[in-house]
Structures are given as C-alpha cells and as structure tokens.
Design an enzyme around this catalytic site. Structure first.
Site, mmCIF file in Angstrom:
data_model
loop_
_atom_site.group_PDB
_atom_site.id
_atom_site.type_symbol
_atom_site.label_atom_id
_atom_site.label_comp_id
_atom_site.label_asym_id
_atom_site.label_seq_id
_atom_site.Cartn_x
_atom_site.Cartn_y
_atom_site.Cartn_z
ATOM 1 N N CYS A 1 0.828 -1.202 0.000
ATOM 2 C CA CYS A 1 0.000 0.000 0.000
ATOM 3 C C CYS A 1 0.865 1.255 0.000
ATOM 4 C CB CYS A 1 -0.885 0.006 1.226
ATOM 5 S SG CYS A 1 -1.857 -1.494 1.382
ATOM 6 N N LYS B 1 18.708 -18.242 -11.818
ATOM 7 C CA LYS B 1 18.989 -16.837 -11.462
ATOM 8 C C LYS B 1 20.324 -16.410 -12.043
ATOM 9 C CE LYS B 1 16.056 -15.864 -10.698
ATOM 10 N NZ LYS B 1 14.701 -16.253 -10.582
ATOM 11 N N HIS C 1 26.252 -39.946 -12.806
ATOM 12 C CA HIS C 1 25.686 -40.637 -13.978
ATOM 13 C C HIS C 1 25.983 -39.898 -15.281
ATOM 14 C CE1 HIS C 1 23.770 -43.559 -11.446
ATOM 15 N NE2 HIS C 1 23.252 -42.597 -10.706
ATOM 16 N N ASN D 1 -1.436 2.068 6.300
ATOM 17 C CA ASN D 1 -0.623 0.946 5.809
ATOM 18 C C ASN D 1 -0.255 0.084 6.999
ATOM 19 O OD1 ASN D 1 -0.634 2.052 3.313
ATOM 20 N ND2 ASN D 1 1.509 2.678 3.316
ATOM 21 N N GLY D 2 -0.132 -1.207 6.779
ATOM 22 C CA GLY D 2 0.277 -2.097 7.871
ATOM 23 C C GLY D 2 -0.874 -2.986 8.292
ATOM 24 N N ARG E 1 4.906 0.145 -6.674
ATOM 25 C CA ARG E 1 4.831 -0.801 -5.556
ATOM 26 C C ARG E 1 3.693 -1.805 -5.735
ATOM 27 N NH1 ARG E 1 7.227 0.442 -0.576
ATOM 28 N NH2 ARG E 1 8.828 1.961 -0.968
ATOM 29 N N GLU F 1 16.701 -23.359 -9.319
ATOM 30 C CA GLU F 1 16.380 -21.934 -9.259
ATOM 31 C C GLU F 1 17.655 -21.089 -9.130
ATOM 32 O OE1 GLU F 1 14.017 -20.164 -9.979
ATOM 33 O OE2 GLU F 1 14.317 -18.273 -8.919
ATOM 34 N N TRP G 1 -3.169 -2.535 -1.659
ATOM 35 C CA TRP G 1 -2.865 -3.892 -2.152
ATOM 36 C C TRP G 1 -3.576 -4.809 -1.168
ATOM 37 C CZ3 TRP G 1 0.429 -5.653 -6.179
ATOM 38 C CH2 TRP G 1 0.671 -7.025 -6.183
ATOM 39 N N LYS H 1 9.296 -9.612 -18.483
ATOM 40 C CA LYS H 1 8.747 -9.929 -17.159
ATOM 41 C C LYS H 1 7.542 -10.855 -17.263
ATOM 42 C CE LYS H 1 8.726 -9.588 -12.738
ATOM 43 N NZ LYS H 1 9.711 -10.470 -12.108
ATOM 44 N N GLU I 1 20.277 -16.099 -15.908
ATOM 45 C CA GLU I 1 19.456 -14.989 -16.400
ATOM 46 C C GLU I 1 20.190 -13.657 -16.366
ATOM 47 O OE1 GLU I 1 16.006 -15.666 -13.669
ATOM 48 O OE2 GLU I 1 14.857 -15.133 -15.449
HETATM 49 C C1 F6R Z 1 12.694 -16.180 -13.822
HETATM 50 C C2 F6R Z 1 11.331 -15.817 -14.156
HETATM 51 C C3 F6R Z 1 10.603 -16.655 -15.125
HETATM 52 C C4 F6R Z 1 9.121 -16.763 -14.741
HETATM 53 C C5 F6R Z 1 8.327 -17.483 -15.843
HETATM 54 C C6 F6R Z 1 6.885 -17.670 -15.428
HETATM 55 O O1 F6R Z 1 13.300 -15.293 -12.938
HETATM 56 O O2 F6R Z 1 10.807 -14.854 -13.640
HETATM 57 O O3 F6R Z 1 11.176 -17.901 -15.266
HETATM 58 O O4 F6R Z 1 9.033 -17.477 -13.537
HETATM 59 O O5 F6R Z 1 8.383 -16.741 -17.022
HETATM 60 O O6 F6R Z 1 6.297 -16.450 -15.137
HETATM 61 P P1 F6R Z 1 5.020 -16.346 -14.205
HETATM 62 O O7 F6R Z 1 5.422 -16.767 -12.843
HETATM 63 O O8 F6R Z 1 4.630 -14.894 -14.271
HETATM 64 O O9 F6R Z 1 3.992 -17.267 -14.784
#
Ligand code: F6R
Length: 602
Positions: A2, A482, A501, A99-100, A27, A478, A75, A597, A485
């Site tokens: 928020c 990271k 293996h 907020n909070g 945010r 993961e 939010w 994104k 990427e």
């Molecule tokens: C990696 C990343 C992507 C998403 C993927 C699915 O850092 O962000 O691998 O996880 O594109 O996206 P969502 O979660 O929005 O369905």
C-alpha cells in the site's frame, strides 16, 4: 504494497494526491482513493483497478483554497480489492488511510459493533476511524481522541486521519510501517516513501516508530511515549529513480532485501496459532480430491517442484508437477479426483493459462497461486491464493519465488489438516518453523560483503553446477536459473546424486560447483556427492551450517534445524551470489537481455 500520500495547504489538492499516488504505482496496488476537506466539506473518491480509473472519476473535481487531503493505493490483504475496501475509510465525519496491519482489530471491531457502530468494509483500517469518532463524541477534543485511538492500536501502522470536527488539521502516527513528512514553506506533505514528494517538498523528516502528532498552520507537533518531541529536518533527495529503489543499486537487490518483510504479509491472517487458515478457500475445495497436479513455467515451476516434495511428504497426497509448455501438447490423461494447481507470478503467462484452460475443459477443480489479483489465471481458476509479494520489478524473480514457495508450504499444512494426515505435534513444529521464516530471509551486511568479495573468483570458467538433493534440488535449479538470467554464464541445476551418472565427466578446476548442503536433510549423502566432485578437482563453493573442509569457498548458514528454514536462507545466498556476479560483469541486473517480465506468447 500500500501507499500513502497527504497534503495540507493552499495548493490544488487533487493533483498533488493523484501525482503522489502515481509515484507509488511501482509498488503495486489494486484500488485507490482520496479524501479532501476544504471549507469544512468532505469530498471522497475511490476506484478499483488502475489509478486512471480514479483520475476519470475525479475528472470534474478540483479543490480550491486551503484544505487538508489524504490519498491511498491499496494492495488487498484483509478483504477483497473492492471499492468498499479501498481507503480512505470513513466514519460519520472523518476519513483515515492506513498501511500495515492492526493486529487487535477484530477485538476493537467487536467492541465497537456492540456499541452499534456499523462497518462498511472488511478491513482492519476502518476500526481506526470509528474508534476516533467514538472518542471524539465523548470528548469533543480531536487531538485527545486521536492520541487515545493510537494508544489502543497493536501491530504495524502508518496512518493519516482528517476530520470535519477539526478541518484544518492532519493527524498522523507511525509504528512499524514507513512514513515521512515533507516541508516547503507553510506546505506540509506526508508520504509512505520519498518519491511522491520529491520536487514538491524541499526538506523531510522520517518518522520513527512510536511517533505520532498533528500538523496545523504550517507547524508539525510531534509526540512519542515520553511526550512532546523536537525533530530535525533534512534536505530531501532529488533523484526519483534512486528513491524508488530505496537506495539499492537495482530493483532486484531491493526485492531480495524485501523478502523478510514481504513474507509477513504472505503469512498474515493465514498462519494462526495452531493451524493454517485460507479464508479465500471453500471448505469443499478438497472434497473427493486424492491427487494434485501443478503446472507452471520457469521460476514458478521450481516453486511447484519444491511444493511437490512437501505435499507428498507432509500431506501424504500424490503430487505431479509439469512444465506448462510441455503439458499442453502431451495429451495428458486427467482424472477428476485431481486438484489442478497453476502457479504464476504475473497471472498472464500464456503457457500456464492454456494448461489451466485444458484442465478446466476436462472438468477438474482448479486453484491458482498468483501474485496479481484479477489476472487472467486468477479469473480462470475456481479458487486463488494470492502470494502478496507486492509488485516485482526485477525481471529475475526473487520475492515472487519466495512467497510462492511459502504459500505451497502453507497449502501443504492446510491439505494435511483437512485430510487429517498430520499429527498435532508435527503441525505445531511446522508452524513454529514457519513463523521463523522472515528471520531466515534477513540479509546481513556480513553475508553480502562476503558474497561480494567472493564473486570476483567466479567470472570465468566453463560453467556452474548448482547441486542439491530433495527440496534442495529445485532450489539448485532456481539458483542456476537466477545466475544464467542475469550473468549470461552457463549454469545448470542438478540433483547431486545424479552427477556420477554423466555430468561428473565435466569436472575440473574450471567447473564451479555451488553445493547446497543442508544439515537437516540428507547431509551425509550430499557430502559424499560433493567429495566425489572435489576429488576430480572441481572448484567447490559450499553453502552449509556445517563447516566443510574440502570447500574452496564456504558460506556458513545459521539455520540447521528445519529444512525449509535452511531452504530460504540458502535461497538468499544464491540470489545475492547471482546479483554480485552480474554487477561485476557490468550487466543490467533488472533488465537482462532477451527476457521479459511477463511471457504472454507461446
Ligand atoms: C525467472 C522468471 C521466469 C518466470 C516465468 C513464469 O526469474 O521470472 O522464469 O518465472 O516466465 O512467469 P510467471 O510466474 O509470471 O507465470
């Protein structure tokens, strides 16, 4: 997450509030509202969705002359994102934004309801305004009524209140949630972070916890538990982009640090004393369900894999995980005793959405775990659990992954409760550990400095293997994702028991192995896997609470008692490692090349 803005003075108030809220858009929010008192008259507007909706609603309104004003972006946490639940909340003659979380709101609300107060919303915030008016009706003294109200509140808050009973004053209080006061001549501004007031105020005072007070006639009176207090203003920064990042170099870095706070929001109202409660789930969701299938992509797929270990081990329910883009074309056999779960940060990922539609067509019950309310995936599902991570700006997902994993852990306990597959002792143990998660996510200066120094040794070589077993295999996947990427270095996640293996053929000193070695889960097993790699001269970066003498580099973690606490602590280490390597390589951490994104194409 928020946001709050406030302004008292002669300037036109609507634009100040809307511009301020716009600065807080990054945010994330799902509704917004403003309230203005000028000439003792209250004006109030609220709208669900984008800020533009509120702009449209207020199109024909402008304030004139002196007045007080408050605004808010919400939010949703307590109660759905509806207009009634949007702030400012009203009493008979006053408005409040907050907020909070007011932890004792239920108790205060019940007391007020008994006295005949009618509540319009499902929020904890509305309690503040009714409590204030109850006090004012008894004393006719607004300041005394406000201070008495604040005394009663337990929990975290940053709040502003305006009232027709004293129309030239803004009352404020802060405890646990951020709030600052901006100054420029006789104009006084309030905001939950710098950005809304940059360019408007010249000086600022950052309120401390436990401070409250009021502003009137260009003066601010400040109090805390010891009484009235003096304060020193400081010059306000002028760089908005920097301010949005709260001083961090990149959004991703800010989001990594935010995880400890965000996790409290994810758990709020759900992790109770002796059980998990999801008020958003119908009691019959799990009726006739004896199997779970989870579909997701990328990072969300990794959280799904983690969840499958937890669901099978703790809730004793069979669980399969599928990559959504694969699932769509494999002609899957779907049974109607299967609960179909999709996980998505954005709620718009095309492959995940299409997989969900297939499951819906096959008549399966569907549940989504998502960060964005009203997104396509949420709308398409029978039920949804929001992860409450707040908007994630860094393209490489961090806090979204952490909150998805937390929701899956909570869901596991919820399923186990409903299906009665967990003993009260184990449930208590899990809940106790869960409550420690925010601590396990804390980033210390010592850790960050160490990773920063160590990262310079990992900028070359012919690749990385992140290895782990069990729950730590998805974390290895993961961690590797990271790194690749944002550093563009080759990295793979692998189950450590599988290295022998085949991939062990790659081992030499230029192969960097990041070994996740939790103490609470198969420590001896993974230790021998890492020893095998070390014997072949691979360079080992070990992450473990147990000192490991064969490591070339070693990060000692703290939590060795519960696998999930170890999981979250090691997750942070892998995130910061990737961040520091990427920064050293001079890459754009927040906008890595070739990535988006939200992937809305197949
Ligand atoms: C990696 C990343 C992507 C998403 C993927 C699915 O850092 O962000 O691998 O996880 O594109 O996206 P969502 O979660 O929005 O369905």
């Amino acid at each position: 997450m928020c946001g709050i803005v406030g302004y008292i003075g002669q300037k036109e108030k609507k634009e100040i509030l809307l511009d301020g809220l716009q600065e807080l858009e990054y945010r994330g929010y799902d509704s917004a509202g403003i309230a203005v008192i000028e000439n003792k008259h209250l004006k109030n507007f609220k709208a669900v969705g984008r800020l533009q909706n509120l702009r449209d609603k207020t199109d024909s309104y402008t304030s004139s002359g002196f007045g007080v004003s408050i605004g808010h972006t919400r939010w949703a946490t307590h109660g759905k994102p509806t207009e009634l639940n949007a702030h400012p909340h009203r009493g008979e003659y006053s408005f409040v934004v907050h907020n909070g979380i007011i932890e004792n709101y239920q108790e205060l609300k019940t007391e007020l309801q008994k006295e005949g107060v009618k509540f319009l919303s499902q929020t904890d915030t509305e309690t503040i305004v009714h409590l204030f008016e109850k006090n004012y009706n008894a004393t006719s003294n607004a300041w005394e009524s406000f201070s008495k109200t604040i005394e009663k509140l337990e929990g975290a808050y940053a709040t502003l209140l305006i009232t027709e009973a004293e129309a030239e004053t803004i009352f404020f209080a802060k405890n646990g949630s951020p709030m600052l006061i901006g100054f420029n001549g006789d104009d006084v501004y309030f905001a939950s972070s710098d950005t809304p007031i940059i360019g408007k105020a010249t000086e600022v005072y950052y309120l401390e916890d436990g401070e409250y007070g009021y502003t009137k006639d260009g003066k601010v009176m400040l109090f805390n538990a010891d009484g009235e207090k003096s304060f020193t203003k400081q010059t306000l920064a002028t760089d908005k982009a920097m301010a949005q990042k709260d001083g961090y170099r990149f959004f991703m870095e800010k989001e990594i640090y935010e995880q400890t706070q965000v996790m409290n929001d994810t758990m709020m109202g759900r992790v109770l004393e002796s059980k998990i409660d999801f008020e958003e789930l119908d009691a019959n969701l799990l009726e006739n369900i004896s199997n779970i299938k989870i579909c997701a992509c990328g990072t969300s797929y990794h959280s799904a894999l983690t969840g499958s270990y937890l669901l099978e081990r703790i809730a004793k329910i069979p669980c399969q995980v599928e990559i959504a883009s694969e699932f769509r074309y494999k002609e899957p056999l779907l049974r109607d005793d299967t609960l179909f779960i999709t996980i998505s940060q954005s709620g718009e990922t095309a492959d995940t959405l299409e997989a969900l539609k297939m499951a819906n067509r096959a008549g399966l019950k569907s549940l989504s775990i998502c960060n964005v309310d009203n997104s396509s995936i949420v709308r398409e599902s029978d039920a949804a659990i929001l992860t409450r991570a707040g908007i994630e700006k860094g393209v490489a997902s961090t806090k979204a992954f952490a909150t998805q994993t937390m929701v899956l852990w909570m869901l596991t306990l919820y399923v186990a409760q409903v299906k009665k597959t967990i003993t009260p002792e184990l449930l208590k143990e899990e809940l106790d550990a869960m409550r420690h998660t925010p601590k396990a996510l804390l980033v210390t200066d010592k850790l960050h400095t160490k990773l920063n120094r160590l990262s310079k040794r990992y900028l070359h070589g012919h690749g990385f293997f992140f290895i782990g077993r069990d729950l730590f295999f998805p974390l290895a996947l993961e961690g590797a994702l990271k790194l690749k990427e944002i550093s563009y270095l080759h990295a793979e996640g692998y189950p450590s028991g599988e290295m022998k293996h085949g991939p062990i053929a790659l081992a030499d000193s230029e192969l960097f192995t990041v070994a996740l070695m939790p103490k609470s889960l198969h420590y001896e097993k993974i230790k021998s896997n890492v020893e095998e790699l070390s014997a072949r001269d691979a360079t080992i970066l070990a992450i473990s609470p147990e000192p490991f003498e064969l490591a070339d580099d070693f990060i000692q973690t703290i939590y060795g008692t519960h696998p999930m606490l170890e999981f979250f602590e090691m997750m942070v280490v892998t995130q910061i490692l990737a961040l520091e390597i990427s920064i050293r390589l001079g890459n754009d951490v927040d906008m890595p090349r070739n990535l988006a994104k939200s992937v809305t194409v197949e």
